[in-house]
Enzyme design. Sequence first.
Site, PDB file in Angstrom:
ATOM      1  N   ARG A 238       0.861  -1.181   0.000  1.00  0.00           N
ATOM      2  CA  ARG A 238       0.000   0.000   0.000  1.00  0.00           C
ATOM      3  C   ARG A 238       0.896   1.229   0.000  1.00  0.00           C
ATOM      4  NH1 ARG A 238      -3.361  -2.970  -1.455  1.00  0.00           N
ATOM      5  NH2 ARG A 238      -5.434  -3.350  -0.587  1.00  0.00           N
ATOM      6  N   GLU A 267      -3.249   7.316  -4.352  1.00  0.00           N
ATOM      7  CA  GLU A 267      -3.722   6.718  -5.596  1.00  0.00           C
ATOM      8  C   GLU A 267      -5.066   7.271  -6.041  1.00  0.00           C
ATOM      9  OE1 GLU A 267      -1.923   2.472  -4.901  1.00  0.00           O
ATOM     10  OE2 GLU A 267      -3.788   2.302  -6.016  1.00  0.00           O
ATOM     11  N   HIS A 285      -0.923  -0.264  -9.837  1.00  0.00           N
ATOM     12  CA  HIS A 285      -1.509  -1.190  -8.852  1.00  0.00           C
ATOM     13  C   HIS A 285      -2.033  -2.466  -9.531  1.00  0.00           C
ATOM     14  CE1 HIS A 285      -3.473  -1.266  -4.599  1.00  0.00           C
ATOM     15  NE2 HIS A 285      -3.158  -2.481  -4.997  1.00  0.00           N
ATOM     16  N   ILE A 286      -1.093  -3.209 -10.128  1.00  0.00           N
ATOM     17  CA  ILE A 286      -1.485  -4.421 -10.879  1.00  0.00           C
ATOM     18  C   ILE A 286      -0.904  -5.696 -10.262  1.00  0.00           C
ATOM     19  CG2 ILE A 286      -1.894  -3.275 -13.098  1.00  0.00           C
ATOM     20  CD1 ILE A 286       0.953  -4.199 -13.944  1.00  0.00           C
TER      21      ILE A 286
HETATM   22  C1  DGY Z   1      -5.249  -6.384  -2.622  1.00  0.00           C
HETATM   23  O1  DGY Z   1      -5.936  -7.379  -2.870  1.00  0.00           O
HETATM   24  O2  DGY Z   1      -5.227  -5.855  -1.511  1.00  0.00           O
HETATM   25  C2  DGY Z   1      -4.392  -5.855  -3.727  1.00  0.00           C
HETATM   26  O3  DGY Z   1      -3.864  -4.636  -3.467  1.00  0.00           O
HETATM   27  C3  DGY Z   1      -5.117  -5.876  -5.052  1.00  0.00           C
HETATM   28  O4  DGY Z   1      -5.124  -7.171  -5.449  1.00  0.00           O
END
Ligand code: DGY
Length: 321
Positions: A238, A267, A285-286
């Site tokens: 994060r 973000e 964020h992939i």
């Molecule tokens: C999550 O699941 O927390 C990721 O950041 C996205 O897959």
Amino acid sequence: MKPKVLITRKIFDEALKILNGKVTYTMGPDNRSLTSEELCEKIKDKEGLFCLLTDKIDRNLIDAAPGLKVIANCAVGYDNIDVPYALKKGITVTNTPGILTETTADLTWALLLATARRIPGADRFCRMKHFKGWKLDLFLGQEVTGKQLGIIGMGRIGRAVAGRARAFLMDVVYSDPHRLPQEEEASLGAVRVPLDYLLSDSDFVTVHADLNSSTRHLISREKIKLMKKSSILINVSRGPIVDEKALTDALEGKKIWAAGLDVFEREPEIEEKLHHLDNVVLLPHIGSATFATRIKMAVMAARNLVQVLEGKTPDNPVHPD
Ligand code: DGY
């Protein structure tokens, strides 16, 4: 009457199949998130909420839905939800642990290697037709094999990243409030060390901690100063865990060698200067974004939601510490 559910944004048919016939749902648009006002309005008469990590599920929203029984987050992280408040109100919160572990660990390594070996820059160089022939010092990067990897947050994803480090003959150190069982440390070849030691001694630092009040800006300006000039920081957890402004300054001043970021502090905003720096690789964020994993996440969230609405214990309830 079937329970009413709000799905905040368009989801996969595979997940809708789980809901069909069991609930009556309203689904948000495909091209944007709902605003807080829209969420509050649409949630009013709902018993179930299927949400994404981009939806802020705060007290306001929870209070707007007196009949709400379940918040099914389609993500493993749940820092977007005021979980203590939801639980206090008797609402079950669920997440999607486990299924995205390997996919996110793969992406961590893709980002680490892309950053160390300057792959995005080298690709741009070729596309711009700048490649005029092999050169001894063209796009020199950092050695990966045999170096030290420091892992912050040794949960499922941290451990999966550590497992892959064995193939690169790396020394692995980690920092986490909890020590792994000795057998697991031995099988991963991982040694628990204090955070400051990890930062000052590692060649690569990858961040996999949860975001909570104790990890917000865990990687602060002071902590970044501990890192080696040749080191690389990778964040796939994060954004707010890293002080993005301080990291930008460190990258600009070449205080560390590079960073690979899949997540950002605000973000989808990204610190403006980062767009212009060559020593950072930026991803939107992939971490868990493969066809198979994202479908599994949506299906898991849908199952959790239905289980609660049918009066059952869901497979993946969130129990914060
Ligand atoms: C999550 O699941 O927390 C990721 O950041 C996205 O897959």
